[in-house]
Design an enzyme around this catalytic site. Structure first.
Site, PDB file in Angstrom:
ATOM      1  NE  ARG A  14      31.680  82.411 -38.832  1.00 12.19           N
ATOM      2  CZ  ARG A  14      32.977  82.662 -38.646  1.00 12.19           C
ATOM      3  NH1 ARG A  14      33.716  83.125 -39.632  1.00 12.19           N
ATOM      4  NH2 ARG A  14      33.541  82.457 -37.464  1.00 12.19           N
ATOM      5  CG  ASP A 140      31.888  79.745 -26.999  1.00 14.31           C
ATOM      6  OD1 ASP A 140      32.974  79.522 -26.421  1.00 14.31           O
ATOM      7  OD2 ASP A 140      31.790  80.467 -27.997  1.00 14.31           O
ATOM      8  CE1 TYR A 153      28.691  84.083 -28.155  1.00 17.55           C
ATOM      9  CE2 TYR A 153      30.619  83.563 -26.815  1.00 17.55           C
ATOM     10  CZ  TYR A 153      29.749  83.238 -27.839  1.00 17.55           C
ATOM     11  OH  TYR A 153      29.934  82.067 -28.550  1.00 17.55           O
TER      12      TYR A 153
END
Length: 247
Positions: A14, A140, A153
């Protein structure tokens, strides 16, 4: 002068593999890392060394086993005798809806997303200072806009953002520390319905998924951007600026 060396955690597949390939093509020597995806990592290693002899090495380690990270750092340093770029890419990602969160979830998600990056930064700080190198953390967009059912998360990524900015101050001026915040680049390994995919794409002004090399390009920029530190570059097709989007 020997080639610069980049160590990329979670680089068998990935985005990690795309980043390793991009930097290898740019002339970096690469230290790959995996835990379980050994076959993929070995295939990538062979590809790099066919392209340029003795330009890549592979280390295998569980990053959540903090007590072994010192040994891992030694293996990385022994590969080429230097390190210029540490990319903390490895990350666990899965939902943890309230009512079902376990200590194992906490230890895994914080271990891979915060604890390992922090202790790897600490282990490599002296060598990175010598090379005037850079640490690049994979954060993120959900560090700022938490994802439903992903509380642990999202918390971990928010901590990683704070760590990035804090270390940028502490390790200056010899080591730069930055982050890249991907949006929708690849669909998660957990299966999504077509309806869920459509909902995600509807929230993105660019109206498409990004590509792993979009993240690799941002990382490459940060490798060379000598006057950029303490910054998070968002690569999400404009999703984070749409204030009304739902997660």
């Amino acid at each position: 002068m020997s080639a610069k060396v980049a160590f990329i955690t979670g680089s068998a597949k990935r985005i990690g593999a795309a980043t390793a390939s991009h930097l290898h093509n740019a002339g970096f020597n690469i230290v790959l890392h995996c835990h379980h995806s050994v076959e993929d990592a070995e295939a990538l290693l062979a590809t790099f060394n066919r392209k340029r002899e003795n330009s890549a090495r592979l280390v295998i380690a569980n990053l959540c086993a903090t007590e072994t990270l010192g040994q891992l750092a030694e293996q990385v340093m022994n590969a080429f005798g230097r390190i210029d770029v540490l990319v903390n890419n490895a990350s666990s990602f899965y939902p943890t809806p309230i009512g079902g969160i376990t200590l194992d979830n906490w230890q895994d998600l914080f271990g891979s997303n915060v604890q390992a990056p922090l202790f790897l930064a600490q282990h490599f700080a002296p060598a990175l200072s010598t090379s005037r190198g850079v640490i690049i953390n994979m954060v993120d967009i959900h560090a700022d806009r938490p994802l439903k059912h992903h509380t642990v998360y999202s918390m971990a990524k928010a901590a990683l953002v704070t760590m990035t900015k804090s270390l940028a101050i502490e390790l200056a001026p010899n080591v730069r520390v930055n982050g890249v915040a991907p949006g929708a680049i690849l669909w998660p390994e957990q299966v999504l319905s077509e309806q869920d995919k459509h909902q995600v794409l509807s929230q993105i002004p660019a109206k498409s998924l990004g590509q792993p090399d979009d993240i690799a390009q941002a990382i490459h920029y940060l490798c060379e951007a000598r006057y950029v530190t303490g910054q998070i570059i968002t690569v999400d097709g404009g999703r984070s600026v749409v204030s009304s989007h739902k997660v």
